[in-house]
Design an enzyme around this catalytic site. Structure first.
Site, PDB file in Angstrom:
ATOM      1  N   HIS A   1       0.897  -1.163   0.000  1.00  0.00           N
ATOM      2  CA  HIS A   1       0.000   0.000   0.000  1.00  0.00           C
ATOM      3  C   HIS A   1       0.930   1.207   0.000  1.00  0.00           C
ATOM      4  CE1 HIS A   1      -3.055   2.932   1.063  1.00  0.00           C
ATOM      5  NE2 HIS A   1      -2.229   3.364   1.997  1.00  0.00           N
TER       6      HIS A   1
ATOM      7  N   CYS B   1      -4.415   2.103  -4.703  1.00  0.00           N
ATOM      8  CA  CYS B   1      -3.584   3.118  -4.039  1.00  0.00           C
ATOM      9  C   CYS B   1      -2.271   3.338  -4.778  1.00  0.00           C
ATOM     10  CB  CYS B   1      -3.313   2.721  -2.593  1.00  0.00           C
ATOM     11  SG  CYS B   1      -2.512   1.103  -2.431  1.00  0.00           S
TER      12      CYS B   1
END
Length: 145
Positions: free
Chosen positions: A38, A108
């Site tokens: 992430h 993301c």
């Protein structure tokens, strides 16, 4: 003429698996993964990221994930905070609406890559952006879809 102000741009990288991907991926996928990444972009004293709720921000390291596992220096930008926030608002209304989120294709890391290129002209590391295709290229990954 005065030189422009330069603002540092950082990529915060989090391993969502907290080390489990490194240990279990050879067994589960038949391929070594270093992490399930992430990412977010830190610029103008805030951390910006994208998820199913759209674009969000917080103080650096202030997400539920805690401090990042690593920080990558993406470079610096002349883009002012005002222009950057206008750009983010535009992205939030177009490419990066919450409903556009897709774990493998528009996530993301896609957001971080887009923003890094806008701010610095540089992409984020390919080991991050290539992860979905790496997983999907395995027999187990392809079967999970």
């Amino acid at each position: 003429m005065e030189p422009p102000n330069l603002y540092p741009v950082k990529l915060y990288v989090y391993d969502l698996s907290k080390g489990l991907a490194r240990r279990l991926s050879p067994i589960m996928l038949g391929k070594q993964l270093e992490g399930i990444w992430h990412t977010s972009i830190v610029v103008h004293k805030d951390e910006f990221f994208f998820g199913s709720g759209g674009i969000s921000s917080c103080p650096p390291g202030g997400t539920l994930l805690g401090p990042p596992d690593s920080v990558v220096d993406v470079g610096s930008t002349e883009v002012t905070e005002e222009i950057f926030l206008e750009y983010l608002s535009s992205l939030g209304e177009s490419l990066f609406r919450g409903e556009a989120y897709n774990l493998f294709e528009h996530n993301c890391n896609t957001f971080s890559n887009e923003v890094a290129q806008f701010l610095t002209g540089r992409k984020i590391p390919s080991y991050i952006t290539d992860l979905p295709s790496e997983v999907l290229s395995t027999t187990s990954g392809a079967c999970s879809l």
